[in-house]
Design a protein around this motif. Structure first.
Motif, short mmCIF file in Angstrom:
data_model
loop_
_atom_site.label_atom_id
_atom_site.label_comp_id
_atom_site.label_asym_id
_atom_site.label_seq_id
_atom_site.Cartn_x
_atom_site.Cartn_y
_atom_site.Cartn_z
N LYS A 157 0.90 -1.24 -0.04
CA LYS A 157 -0.10 -0.01 0.02
C LYS A 157 0.67 1.22 0.18
CE LYS A 157 -4.42 -1.56 2.11
NZ LYS A 157 -4.89 -1.67 3.38
N ALA A 158 2.04 1.26 0.48
CA ALA A 158 2.93 2.43 0.66
C ALA A 158 3.79 2.45 -0.42
CB ALA A 158 3.83 2.39 2.02
N LYS A 159 4.07 1.59 -1.22
CA LYS A 159 5.00 1.47 -2.25
C LYS A 159 5.05 2.79 -3.26
CE LYS A 159 5.78 -2.64 -3.83
NZ LYS A 159 5.61 -3.88 -4.33
N LYS A 160 3.75 3.21 -3.77
CA LYS A 160 3.84 4.49 -4.47
C LYS A 160 4.40 5.82 -3.75
CE LYS A 160 0.65 6.22 -7.64
NZ LYS A 160 -0.90 6.34 -7.73
N ALA A 161 3.87 6.01 -2.49
CA ALA A 161 4.24 7.04 -1.73
C ALA A 161 5.82 7.06 -1.31
CB ALA A 161 3.28 7.25 -0.36
N ASN A 162 6.14 5.98 -1.00
CA ASN A 162 7.41 5.71 -0.70
C ASN A 162 8.20 6.09 -1.90
OD1 ASN A 162 6.79 5.09 1.84
ND2 ASN A 162 7.37 3.05 1.60
N LEU A 163 8.08 5.65 -3.22
CA LEU A 163 8.96 6.01 -4.30
C LEU A 163 9.11 7.39 -4.42
CD1 LEU A 163 8.24 3.15 -6.53
CD2 LEU A 163 10.35 3.62 -5.57
N LYS A 164 7.90 8.14 -4.38
CA LYS A 164 7.71 9.38 -4.57
C LYS A 164 8.50 10.22 -3.48
CE LYS A 164 3.63 12.04 -4.93
NZ LYS A 164 2.50 12.47 -4.67
N ALA A 165 8.42 9.85 -2.36
CA ALA A 165 9.06 10.47 -1.31
C ALA A 165 10.71 10.38 -1.50
CB ALA A 165 8.88 9.98 -0.03
N LEU A 166 11.07 9.11 -2.02
CA LEU A 166 12.56 8.72 -2.19
C LEU A 166 12.87 9.58 -3.13
CD1 LEU A 166 14.71 6.69 -1.61
CD2 LEU A 166 14.03 5.57 -3.90
N GLN A 167 12.39 9.88 -4.19
CA GLN A 167 12.83 10.62 -5.44
C GLN A 167 12.85 12.16 -4.75
OE1 GLN A 167 9.91 9.43 -8.07
NE2 GLN A 167 11.11 7.66 -8.60
N ALA A 168 11.92 12.59 -4.06
CA ALA A 168 11.93 13.92 -3.69
C ALA A 168 13.22 14.15 -2.57
CB ALA A 168 10.72 14.14 -2.76
N GLY A 169 13.52 13.14 -2.09
CA GLY A 169 14.56 13.38 -1.16
C GLY A 169 16.03 13.33 -2.01
N PHE A 170 15.88 12.41 -2.98
CA PHE A 170 17.28 12.43 -3.83
C PHE A 170 17.33 13.87 -4.27
CE2 PHE A 170 20.16 10.16 -6.28
CZ PHE A 170 20.34 9.00 -5.85
N ASP A 171 16.22 14.53 -4.63
CA ASP A 171 16.68 15.75 -5.54
C ASP A 171 16.58 16.85 -4.33
OD1 ASP A 171 16.37 14.58 -7.85
OD2 ASP A 171 14.27 14.74 -7.99
N ALA A 172 16.38 16.63 -3.23
CA ALA A 172 16.44 17.77 -2.12
C ALA A 172 17.56 18.37 -1.86
CB ALA A 172 15.57 17.18 -0.83
N LEU A 173 18.66 17.65 -1.88
CA LEU A 173 20.04 18.05 -1.72
C LEU A 173 20.77 18.64 -2.73
CD1 LEU A 173 21.20 15.86 1.02
CD2 LEU A 173 20.22 17.91 1.48
N VAL A 174 20.11 18.44 -3.87
CA VAL A 174 20.96 18.82 -5.16
C VAL A 174 20.98 20.66 -5.07
CG1 VAL A 174 20.99 19.11 -7.75
CG2 VAL A 174 20.33 16.97 -6.51
N PRO A 175 22.34 20.88 -5.31
CA PRO A 175 22.62 22.38 -5.05
C PRO A 175 22.19 23.13 -6.17
CG PRO A 175 24.80 21.25 -5.47
CD PRO A 175 23.66 20.13 -5.29
#
Lengths: 175, 617
Positions: A157-175
């Motif tokens: 049930k959490a797969k989609k939301a988790n992937l979206k969050a992971l991607q957001a996290g991946f991009d969050a630190l990009v300078p």
């Protein structure tokens, strides 16, 4: 992938019960194993999980025991700022810290407002996956590889939301 | 055992065996199922709970002819498993260390009788303690019970030992205890999954009353037989110290077992502590080849023993003149042996100048009942219904009711009921005896609350029994209860409701009420208490599902909560109700919406009606 003691790494994670630190720890362990290295980790279970301090240790490489001694962690991941601050002595000198906080107090090498991002995504429970994304970015973990693992370890049930969050996290630190 | 040294740096991908990262408890379950056990029984308890859950899942997924059950308590689990093992079949019973206390009666007798099919008792210890009442050492218990005990240091070794323990148990016709500690149970490691080979064994019970129904006379014969077995087991390689580091010719030696041995190996490698030291591992702390152990003091002028939690190996040295450990204070006599403690002890012993030590003195945040937990509402209501009362309580999530003054005692499983009786007898002749409540969870009541309820009733005690019924065993990870059903992998068996069980104990007044309706629940407790005057023990069942059950949570009405201008910052909601979603900042209550589940119960707590709830669509 090169092996040996130089790739040995100790990652200490801390947060509060209910923040999903165990799934974060599990994803990192699966990633390390997929790179062909030995993995041993430790988790908090039981009463502490009811809102108490929850820690997890992940040791990648030639280790026998699951716990990290204070001052020996190469990486500290904090889902809660206060817990991260009080566990900062776990980190070795020049170690890397990745912490969820709205305000950068200068205590950590990398900070991310994961709670804020999670709210904007409409998934307040996905702080763990946002911080995992940041961690992957900081540690140079292959994006496709960590996505594959999150897909595998997430509850259906959490797969989609988790992937979206992971991607957001991946991009969050990009300078 | 081939995992006695540190792990190799590469896992060797060419390996065609399936490898998975498993929790220590999962690894043990794989070992049990792969060994062909056909009966697995357990009562949940941290740090052991995931063993039975995993066994249950494996049995279902692979459609195996294995009976896996959540037994009503550990004594029953051991008796069911033991009996399967006296028909030549393999069994496992799993529990935490204090569960072994509950099961001690059958375990000690089972050692005398022996088994014909392998019987492995998995008993998880909790040095620290992290989630237990005691730091007791099951290895010491094993010595007392005269049962061989294995002490794994990692998930991988736990799996190997489990598999070998069944054959060992059959070879010596004795139960075997596998004693992992929390750090083994809740460690994850890459392990090779064993093949599951079902054992095609017909049950074969050979009637032999002088063994299986032995009276005191034949028990003496069995005791002598047991002693002879133990002398034979002392010849097994597991009974001898095994060199896992160093040359064996050094001045200093360390003898260790379990996860402490793993820390020693890491400390020596990582912290650069002296290398000219020999480390011996003990796989089976009891029974030990005491001569082989003691000969270490001939080879090494100084020997240190590092083990958790009692000096079980240390006390078995025939001469302890050259031995340091817990008995002479070199090793702390309580608490977990973490890597830093092991490093400190090693430095003290070797006389190496202590490195600059880092410590983490982080104040651990205290655990709390979840926001929206119905137990909180129940405790608040009980305090209002029985002001000035004594609240005897028990083991479970609800022990956290102590945060809001709703729990005065917590001794051991089931003791809420007997302690309530004890308080009644203590105070009954006082001029103003306090009202007394026994507050116990649903699973705990079935586990050990039934005999003391009957006892209280037939011995004239007067108190109100409150059973907190959240329809699960929540603390240990949501195992079923007799009232919910699903106690086995095949869902066989009937259910038994709390009402039936309590009525069966002879209790006449049984009220059932949802504690979310706080005033109604308070009235129910008050009325039930009033009836104790004539009926002795009366009962209230506080019925509301655990909000960690996603379906139950979705089924209940959700409110948007708001603090109004009326708030005076009096702090009753924090002090008396202790919901983690509420705090008082700048003399005003605040609701943390990321924690609040919108149960709306706090509306009933605020003395100035400053909490507003609006039903969410």
């Amino acid at each position: 992938m090169s092996q040996g003691a130089c790739s040995d790494r100790q990652i200490f994670m801390v947060g509060l019960g209910g923040q999903g630190i165990l799934l974060l720890a599990r994803a990192l362990a699966e990633w390390a194993a997929a790179t062909g290295r030995e993995v041993i980790s430790s988790e908090t279970h039981g009463m502490a999980m009811r809102g108490g301090t929850v820690t997890a240790s992940l040791k990648i490489g030639r280790y026998a025991g699951p716990l990290i001694p204070p001052g020996a962690a190469d990486v500290l991941i904090g889902l809660d700022e206060h817990e991260a601050l009080s566990h900062l002595p776990m980190l070795r000198k020049d170690g890397v810290s990745i912490v969820n906080t709205a305000v950068d107090t200068g205590n950590f090498s990398h900070v991310v407002d994961a709670a804020g991002i999670a709210r904007s995504l409409g998934a307040p429970g996905a702080v763990n996956m946002i911080v995992l994304g940041c961690t992957a970015q900081v540690l140079g973990i292959d994006r496709a590889e960590i996505e594959k693992i999150v897909k595998r370890v997430s509850p259906a049930k959490a797969k989609k939301a988790n992937l979206k969050a992971l991607q957001a996290g991946f991009d969050a630190l990009v300078p | 055992m081939n995992t006695h040294t540190r792990a190799p740096s590469s896992t060797g991908k060419q390996d065609d065996k399936a490898r998975e990262i498993l929790l220590g408890n999962e690894a043990i379950a794989h070992g049990i199922i792969a060994s062909g056990a056909n009966v697995v029984a357990s009562y949940p308890g941290t740090p052991a709970s995931e063993v039975c859950t995993t066994a249950m899942n494996l049995a279902s997924q692979k459609n195996l002819a294995v009976h896996v059950e959540w037994s009503i308590n550990e004594k029953t689990a051991v008796e069911v498993a033991f009996t399967n093992s006296i028909t030549g079949r393999r069994s496992a019973a799993i529990m935490k260390q204090v569960g072994l206390n509950v099961a001690s009666d059958p375990v000690i007798s089972a050692a005398y009788m022996g088994v014909t099919g392998g019987l492995v008792l998995v008993v998880a210890d909790d040095p620290g303690p992290h989630s237990s009442q005691t730091e007791q050492d099951t290895r010491l218990f094993a010595m007392h019970a005269k049962v061989p005990v294995l002490d794994p240091m990692s998930p991988r070794e736990a799996l190997e030992m489990t598999m070998q323990a069944f054959a060992f148990s059959e070879r010596y016709r004795t139960p075997v205890i596998l004693r992992p500690t929390t750090r083994v149970c809740h460690a994850r490691q890459l392990v090779e999954l064993p093949d599951i080979k079902p054992l095609d064994r017909r049950p074969d019970f050979r009637k032999d009353p002088s063994r299986w129904a032995a009276t005191p006379g034949p028990r003496l014969v069995l005791h002598r037989e047991l002693n002879a077995k133990l002398r034979e087991i002392e010849q097994h390689p597991w009974a001898r110290p095994r060199l896992v580091h160093g040359s064996g010719g050094t001045e200093l030696a360390v003898v260790s077992s379990g996860v402490a041995c793993a820390y020693l190996l890491d400390v020596i490698a990582e912290l650069g502590t002296r290398q000219d030291i020999s480390i011996y591992k003990i796989d089976m702390p009891f029974p030990l080849d005491r001569r082989a152990l003691s000969s270490l003091t001939e080879k090494h002028p100084r020997v240190l023993v590092v083990e958790e939690t009692e000096p079980v190996i240390e006390m078995q040295f025939i001469n302890r003149e050259r031995v340091s450990g817990r008995m002479d204070g070199t090793v702390p006599d309580a608490g977990e042996l973490t890597p830093e403690v092991v490093a400190f002890v090693l430095e003290e012993f070797t006389g190496t100048r202590a490195q600059k030590r880092t410590t983490v003195s982080a104040q651990q945040r205290r655990p709390s009942l979840c926001a929206g937990c119905s137990h909180r509402a129940a405790f608040y209501a009980i305090k209002r219904a029985l002001p000035g009362g004594i609240y005897a309580s028990d083991i479970g999530c609800y022990t956290l009711g102590l945060n809001l003054g709703g729990v005065d005692t917590c001794l051991c499983m089931g003791a809420a009921v007997s302690q309530a009786a004890g308080f009644f007898h203590a105070f009954k002749d006082s001029p103003t005896p306090p009202p007394i409540a026994a507050i116990i969870g649903d699973s705990t009541f079935f586990h050990a609350g039934i005999p003391p309820t009957i006892n209280a009733l037939v011995t004239g005690a007067r108190f109100v029994l409150v059973v907190l019924d959240n329809a699960t065993t929540a603390m240990t990870g949501h195992q079923p209860t007799p009232a919910t059903g699903g106690m086995t992998n095949d869902f066989s068996g009937r259910t038994l409701s709390l009402e039936e069980a309590i009525a069966g104990c002879g209790v006449r007044t049984i009220r059932v009420h949802d504690p979310y309706d706080m005033s109604g629940f308070t009235d129910a407790v008050r009325e039930a208490y009033a009836r104790t005057e004539t009926e002795g023990v009366t009962a209230v069942i506080a019925r509301h599902p655990c909000i960690k059950d996603r379906r139950a949570l979705q089924a209940q009405t959700r409110y948007a909560m708001r603090i109004t201008e009326e708030c005076t910052g009096c702090g009753v909601c924090v002090r008396e109700f202790e919901c983690p979603a509420i705090s008082v900042v700048d003399r005003r209550a605040r609701i943390d919406t990321s924690l609040c589940i919108g149960c709306g119960v706090c509306v009933q707590v605020c003395p100035v009606e400053a909490i507003a709830a609006k039903e969410e669509s």
